[in-house]
Design a protein around this motif. Structure first.
Motif, PDB file in Angstrom:
ATOM      1  N   GLN A   1       1.327   2.339 -14.423  1.00 38.39           N
ATOM      2  CA  GLN A   1       0.965   3.696 -14.019  1.00 38.39           C
ATOM      3  C   GLN A   1       1.610   4.761 -14.910  1.00 38.39           C
TER       4      GLN A   1
ATOM      5  N   ARG B   1       0.836  -1.204   0.000  1.00 41.46           N
ATOM      6  CA  ARG B   1       0.000   0.000   0.000  1.00 41.46           C
ATOM      7  C   ARG B   1       0.868   1.250   0.000  1.00 41.46           C
TER       8      ARG B   1
ATOM      9  N   GLU C   1       1.216   7.073  -6.651  1.00 42.66           N
ATOM     10  CA  GLU C   1       0.132   8.024  -6.865  1.00 42.66           C
ATOM     11  C   GLU C   1       0.547   9.438  -6.467  1.00 42.66           C
ATOM     12  N   ARG C   2       1.264   9.546  -5.395  1.00 44.17           N
ATOM     13  CA  ARG C   2       1.629  10.861  -4.871  1.00 44.17           C
ATOM     14  C   ARG C   2       2.669  11.567  -5.738  1.00 44.17           C
TER      15      ARG C   2
ATOM     16  N   ASP D   1       0.773   4.096  -2.837  1.00 42.17           N
ATOM     17  CA  ASP D   1       0.505   5.489  -2.459  1.00 42.17           C
ATOM     18  C   ASP D   1       1.615   6.408  -2.969  1.00 42.17           C
TER      19      ASP D   1
ATOM     20  N   ALA E   1     -11.307   5.454  -8.425  1.00 43.36           N
ATOM     21  CA  ALA E   1     -12.471   6.240  -8.037  1.00 43.36           C
ATOM     22  C   ALA E   1     -13.753   5.429  -8.222  1.00 43.36           C
TER      23      ALA E   1
ATOM     24  N   GLN F   1      -7.163   4.572 -14.064  1.00 44.51           N
ATOM     25  CA  GLN F   1      -6.987   3.137 -13.830  1.00 44.51           C
ATOM     26  C   GLN F   1      -8.014   2.305 -14.596  1.00 44.51           C
TER      27      GLN F   1
ATOM     28  N   ASP G   1      -9.878   1.611  -2.825  1.00 47.71           N
ATOM     29  CA  ASP G   1      -9.121   2.705  -2.201  1.00 47.71           C
ATOM     30  C   ASP G   1      -7.629   2.411  -2.230  1.00 47.71           C
ATOM     31  N   ASP G   2      -7.245   1.169  -2.002  1.00 44.83           N
ATOM     32  CA  ASP G   2      -5.830   0.797  -2.028  1.00 44.83           C
ATOM     33  C   ASP G   2      -5.206   1.109  -3.386  1.00 44.83           C
ATOM     34  N   HIS G   3      -5.980   0.926  -4.467  1.00 44.54           N
ATOM     35  CA  HIS G   3      -5.476   1.167  -5.821  1.00 44.54           C
ATOM     36  C   HIS G   3      -5.747   2.590  -6.320  1.00 44.54           C
ATOM     37  N   HIS G   4      -6.332   3.416  -5.486  1.00 47.63           N
ATOM     38  CA  HIS G   4      -6.685   4.790  -5.871  1.00 47.63           C
ATOM     39  C   HIS G   4      -7.626   4.787  -7.081  1.00 47.63           C
TER      40      HIS G   4
END
Length: 530
Positions: A275, A169, A176-177, A173, A411, A471, A406-409
Motif C-alpha cells: 500500500q 478487515r 486505507e483510512r 480499513d 473499486a 490497487q 470491498d474488503d480490499h477497497h
C-alpha cells in the motif's frame, strides 16, 4: 490539571508544545508483577489519555471476532489529524500495532508506554514532526483468552488475501483510512520456536530481530531504502544500545537454510508495504518459563522492545522527509509517476551465490556460545512475470467477489445494461498439488490455464474492475490463478478452480471508459500530493 509549556530542542529544531503534566502510568507500569491487564483495562487507559490530553483521540476501528472493540489512539499536535486522521502533506504518519498474536503481549504494553511518553514526556517534541496511529491491542481476543489467535481460531496476520477474519478487515480499513507512511508491527518470538528445538540442544542468542517488506512486487525505490538503508541502521542502533539484534532469521532446525521471513502478500508486513508504507516487523524474544522478577520476565521483555521501538522511531525522525517522499511516490505510482503494466507472478527464495553460508551464534545446553554455519537462501528468484490487463470482469459468484473487493477497497462497476465486451476466457487445463510450497510463499497449487479470446455479453449484475486504480497491480496478483498470491490458492476459494470458465476473466480489449482511466493513469502529474 494544569498545563505545562515545553520549550525544548530536537535535532536543533526548537518547538513549543503544551502538554498535560504527569499523566498516569499505564496499568502494566503500575503493577508489573501482576497478571497482564485485561483488554477492557487497556481500553479504559487509552480513554484516560484521550480525556487528559489535547493531543490524543481514541477512535474505534472495529469489533473483533469475539465481540471486543479494536481501537486506535491518534496522537498528534494537529487538531485536524485527531479529528479526521488524514495524512498531513508535510508530516509522515506512523502506525504501530501491538500484539496481533495474543500470546505475544509485550507490544501492547510498549505502545501504551510510548503513547504516554509522546503525550507527557521526553518524546512530546516528536509531535511537531510526526503523527501517530497507535493500535496498542490489535488482537483483544487473544489477550483475554491467552492465545495466539482470535476467538474463532483465525490468524489475522496471515489473512490478507482471502480476508476472512474481522481483525484483518479492520487492519486493511485502517491502512486505507490513515494511509501511513511507516508501519511498525510488534511481535515476540519464543526460544523454542527458532532456531533450534530442545531436542537439538541449541537456542538463539538474539533478543531482537527485524524485517521489512520483501515481496518482489513492492515499489523498488521504497523497498531499496527499507532493505539497504533503514534496516541495517536499525539493527546497528539497537545492537549499540546493548540488545543483540539481527535481521530476521527463519530457521527451525540445524538443517534449515537461513531465509528472511515470508515473501507472500498474505502477511501484514508485505500487504501494508504494497500500500506504500515502509513496514517494519519487530520480533523481540519471549523468555518463556523460568524464575524471573516478573511473570515470564515481562518487565525486561517490555524494556527491550520499547528500546527497539525508540531506536526505530528515532531513525524515522531523522529521515522523515525522504521516507515521506518515497512512501507518497510509491502510493501514487499507479497514476503514472512510476506506472507499470507487469507484475511478478511466481517467485521464491533462492541460494545466495555471493554469500553461500552465514555464521549464526547459538547457545548449547550448558549456555556456551557456539557458532554454526547455515546455508544462506535470502535471494529472491523471479520465476514468472505476468501482464496487468486493462481490467477484469466477474460473471459468476458476483456477490462473493463484490464482498471481497470491498474488503480490499478495490473499486468496481456493477453492470446495469447488457453490453458486449472482449475477454480472455480462462479455464484450468491442469492442476498439481505441490509436495512443498516454494520457499517463502504459501503457493501449494501449480495451475495451467487454457485461454481463448472471445466476445461475451455481460448481463446486469456482472462486475467490471479497472486496473487503473491504486490497487491495480494487487488485482492482477490476486485474480490470476497462476500467481503465488492468487485468491484461488486460498482454501475457501479453491473449489472455484473447477469452474468452466473461471468466474474472473481478464479484459482483452480496452473499453472507452477503461481507455480513459489508463490515459489518466499515465498522464504527467503535478508535484502537489497530499
Amino acid at each position: 490539571m494544569m498545563k505545562l509549556h515545553w520549550l525544548t530542542g530536537l535535532l536543533a529544531v526548537a518547538c513549543s508544545i503544551p502538554a498535560w503534566a504527569t499523566l498516569p502510568l499505564t496499568p502494566f507500569e503500575q503493577a508489573p508483577t501482576q497478571p497482564l491487564p485485561h483488554s477492557a483495562t487497556i481500553s479504559a487507559y487509552l480513554r484516560t489519555l484521550d480525556q487528559e490530553s489535547q493531543f490524543a483521540a481514541v477512535t474505534r476501528l472495529g469489533i473483533s471476532a469475539g465481540g471486543r472493540p479494536v481501537e486506535a489512539l491518534l496522537v498528534s499536535a494537529d487538531a485536524s489529524f485527531l479529528q479526521q486522521g488524514k495524512p498531513a502533506a508535510d508530516k509522515p504518519t506512523v502506525m504501530l500495532l501491538g500484539s496481533q498474536h495474543g500470546n505475544e503481549p509485550s507490544g501492547t504494553e510498549v505502545l501504551q508506554i510510548l503513547a504516554r511518553r509522546l503525550l507527557d514526556g521526553e518524546l512530546t517534541p516528536w509531535l511537531q514532526q510526526m503523527n501517530f496511529v497507535i493500535v496498542a491491542l490489535a488482537n483483544p481476543d487473544g489477550r483475554d483468552l491467552n492465545r495466539r489467535l482470535n476467538a474463532k481460531d483465525e490468524n489475522p496476520n496471515l489473512d490478507f488475501i482471502a480476508v476472512e477474519s474481522p481483525e484483518t478487515r479492520i487492519y486493511i480499513d485502517a491502512l486505507e483510512r490513515f494511509q501511513p507512511d511507516v508501519v511498525m508491527d510488534l511481535h515476540e518470538t519464543w526460544n523454542d520456536k527458532w532456531p533450534m528445538t530442545p531436542k537439538e540442544g541449541f537456542r538463539t542468542t538474539t533478543d531482537a530481530q527485524f524485517e521489512v517488506g520483501n515481496n518482489p512486487n513492492l515499489d523498488a525505490d521504497l523497498s531499496h531504502y527499507a532493505n539497504q538503508v533503514y534496516l541495517p541502521r536499525l539493527i546497528e542502533a539497537v545492537a549499540d544500545a546493548g540488545i543483540p539484534a539481527q535481521r530476521y532469521n527463519e530457521i527451525y532446525s540445524l538443517k534449515d537454510p537461513v531465509r528472511r521471513g515470508g515473501l507472500s502478500l498474505s502477511n501484514f508486513r508485505n500487504y501494508a508495504s504494497m500500500q506504500g508504507s515502509m513496514t517494519v516487523l519487530f520480533e523481540n524474544r519471549h523468555d518463556g518459563q523460568g524464575k524471573f522478577p516478573t511473570p515470564q520476565n515481562i518487565a525486561e521483555r517490555v524494556r527491550k522492545q520499547l528500546l527497539s521501538v525508540d531506536k526505530a522511531l528515532e531513525l524515522v525522525l531523522v529521515d522523515r522527509a525522504q521516507i515521506l517522499t518515497l512512501s507518497r511516490d510509491a502510493r501514487h505510482r499507479w497514476e503514472g509517476i512510476k506506472g507499470e503494466d507487469r507484475f511478478v507472478m511466481q517467485y521464491a527464495f533462492a541460494p545466495n551465490v555471493q554469500e553461500p553460508s552465514i555464521a549464526v551464534t547459538l547457545k548449547d545446553r550448558q549456555g556456551k556460545q557456539v557458532v554454526k554455519p547455515f546455508r544462506l537462501e535470502d535471494q529472491i528468484a523471479i520465476k514468472d512475470v505476468g501482464e496487468i490487463p486493462p481490467g477484469y470482469v466477474i460473471r459468476s459468484q458476483t456477490r462473493r467477489f463484490r464482498e471481497w473487493l470491498d474488503d480490499h477497497h478495490i473499486a468496481y462497476q456493477v453492470v446495469q445494461q447488457p453490453e458486449t465486451i472482449q475477454v480472455t476466457q480462462q479455464r484450468v487445463a491442469d492442476i498439481k498439488i505441490a509436495a512443498r510450497t516454494s520457499p517463502g510463499t504459501r503457493d501449494w497449487l501449480d495451475v495451467v490455464l487454457d485461454e481463448k479470446t472471445l466476445s461475451v455479453q455481460l448481463k446486469p449484475g456482472d462486475v467490471k474492475i479497472s486496473t487503473a486504480q491504486p490497487q491495480g497491480a494487487l488485482i492482477s496478483i490476486m485474480l490470476d490463478p497462476r500467481s503465488s498470491n492468487s485468491l484461488y490458492q486460498e482454501p475457501s476459494w479453491r473449489a472455484l478452480l473447477m469452474s468452466n470458465p473461471l468466474p474472473s476473466s481478464p479484459l482483452a480489449e480496452v473499453s472507452q471508459q477503461l481507455a480513459k482511466d489508463k490515459e489518466q493513469r499515465h498522464a504527467p502529474k503535478s508535484d502537489s500530493r497530499s
